[in-house]
Design a protein around this motif. Structure first.
Motif, short mmCIF file in Angstrom:
data_model
loop_
_atom_site.label_atom_id
_atom_site.label_comp_id
_atom_site.label_asym_id
_atom_site.label_seq_id
_atom_site.Cartn_x
_atom_site.Cartn_y
_atom_site.Cartn_z
N GLY A 11 -9.41 20.60 -8.19
CA GLY A 11 -9.63 21.70 -9.18
C GLY A 11 -8.13 21.98 -9.47
N ASN A 12 -7.00 21.48 -9.87
CA ASN A 12 -5.98 21.09 -10.42
C ASN A 12 -5.79 20.28 -11.29
OD1 ASN A 12 -2.37 20.95 -10.54
ND2 ASN A 12 -2.71 22.48 -8.56
N PRO A 13 -4.31 20.28 -11.71
CA PRO A 13 -4.57 19.91 -13.49
C PRO A 13 -3.45 18.25 -12.25
CG PRO A 13 -4.19 21.88 -13.86
CD PRO A 13 -4.28 21.64 -12.52
N VAL B 231 1.00 11.03 -7.20
CA VAL B 231 0.27 12.00 -8.22
C VAL B 231 0.97 12.35 -9.13
CG1 VAL B 231 0.20 15.13 -7.74
CG2 VAL B 231 -0.55 13.67 -6.07
N ASP B 232 0.19 12.85 -10.31
CA ASP B 232 0.92 12.78 -11.73
C ASP B 232 0.08 14.45 -12.27
OD1 ASP B 232 0.42 12.29 -14.51
OD2 ASP B 232 1.35 10.70 -14.64
N CYS B 233 0.78 14.65 -13.30
CA CYS B 233 0.39 16.14 -13.24
C CYS B 233 -0.01 15.91 -14.50
CB CYS B 233 0.97 17.12 -13.03
SG CYS B 233 1.09 17.18 -10.99
N THR B 234 -0.19 15.25 -15.28
CA THR B 234 -0.31 14.78 -17.08
C THR B 234 -1.59 14.77 -17.18
OG1 THR B 234 0.18 12.54 -17.15
CG2 THR B 234 2.29 14.53 -16.84
N ASP B 235 -2.46 15.33 -16.95
CA ASP B 235 -4.20 14.23 -16.94
C ASP B 235 -4.43 13.10 -17.98
OD1 ASP B 235 -6.25 14.88 -17.75
OD2 ASP B 235 -6.12 15.76 -19.37
N LEU B 236 -3.99 12.37 -16.70
CA LEU B 236 -3.76 10.73 -17.56
C LEU B 236 -5.09 10.97 -18.18
CD1 LEU B 236 -2.01 8.81 -14.94
CD2 LEU B 236 -1.18 9.04 -16.75
N ASP B 237 -5.29 9.64 -19.41
CA ASP B 237 -6.27 8.84 -19.93
C ASP B 237 -7.15 8.46 -18.91
OD1 ASP B 237 -7.88 6.71 -22.28
OD2 ASP B 237 -7.88 8.70 -22.75
N ASP B 238 -8.57 8.26 -19.28
CA ASP B 238 -9.34 7.37 -17.82
C ASP B 238 -9.29 5.76 -18.60
OD1 ASP B 238 -11.22 9.17 -17.41
OD2 ASP B 238 -12.62 9.61 -18.62
N ASN B 239 -8.42 5.52 -19.09
CA ASN B 239 -8.43 4.26 -19.43
C ASN B 239 -7.38 3.52 -19.04
OD1 ASN B 239 -10.70 3.03 -20.10
ND2 ASN B 239 -10.08 3.79 -22.74
#
Length: 206
Positions: free
Chosen positions: A60-62, A85-93
């Motif tokens: 549930g965390n970004p 851990v990456d907090c930038t909401d990477l694109d699915d691709n």
């Protein structure tokens, strides 16, 4: 150092395209491609324990944990950390992260030097990186290097807990080594069992 896979310089584009179809993973260091070797059961357990702890904590965390199939890009280098851990909401691709908050490497005889030199020197150049965690697999020892303390290594052992400020997680060394059967863990579990037996005996005698 991983095995040299290609002698001639390889472009970043060719490397990235090649990884999409390669049956094995390669790391890329300034135009040179290195094949990665397989990992032991202990290595996989340690990486898996860390990943599960991160995933459960960050639900549930970004911020999102990734396993060793996700690359980290640092300049003209691409590495496959065991966990990040990456907090930038990477694109699915996306196939690589450029802004990890924390990176974890499980050390082995074949990778220890690379993890402690080339990778360390590269990772600390990432502005977003706050912590770098190095986990020994042959004995119970964890080093945490933090940007906040000038990347000075702090060591943790069985009986200790570690607070990872980058993701606000506190975890015990024992939990990280769960189901790993190195000599330190076997001795630790034996001592805990003996202490439990003694407590039960003392309780029964009263």
């Amino acid at each position: 150092m991983p095995n040299l896979a290609y002698e001639l310089p390889v472009s970043e584009q060719d490397y990235l395209m090649g990884e999409l179809n390669s049956p094995i993973k390669h790391e890329y260091i300034d135009g040179v491609v290195y094949a990665m070797s397989g990992a032991s059961a202990a290595h996989n357990r340690l990486a898996g324990n860390i990943y599960l702890a991160f995933a459960n904590h960050l639900k549930g965390n970004p911020c999102q944990p990734y396993t060793s199939d996700m690359k980290v890009k640092v300049g003209s280098k691409y590495f496959y950390p065991d966990v990040l851990v990456d907090c930038t909401d990477l694109d699915d691709n996306s196939y690589f992260s450029e802004q990890p908050s924390i990176i974890v490497e499980v050390l082995s005889k074949s990778t220890r030097q690379l993890d402690k030199t080339t990778k360390l020197d590269s990772y600390i150049q990432i502005p977003t990186l706050q912590e770098y965690v190095l986990i020994e697999q042959e004995h119970a020892e964890i080093a945490v290097l933090r940007r906040a303390t000038g990347w000075r290594a702090e060591y943790y052992f069985l009986g200790d807990t570690i607070t990872l400020n980058s993701i606000d997680l506190t975890i015990s060394v024992e939990d990280i080594y769960q189901r790993v059967k190195n000599s330190d863990m076997l001795q630790w579990l034996e001592r805990k069992a003996q202490e439990e037996e003694q407590l039960q005996a003392d309780s029964a005698s009263h």
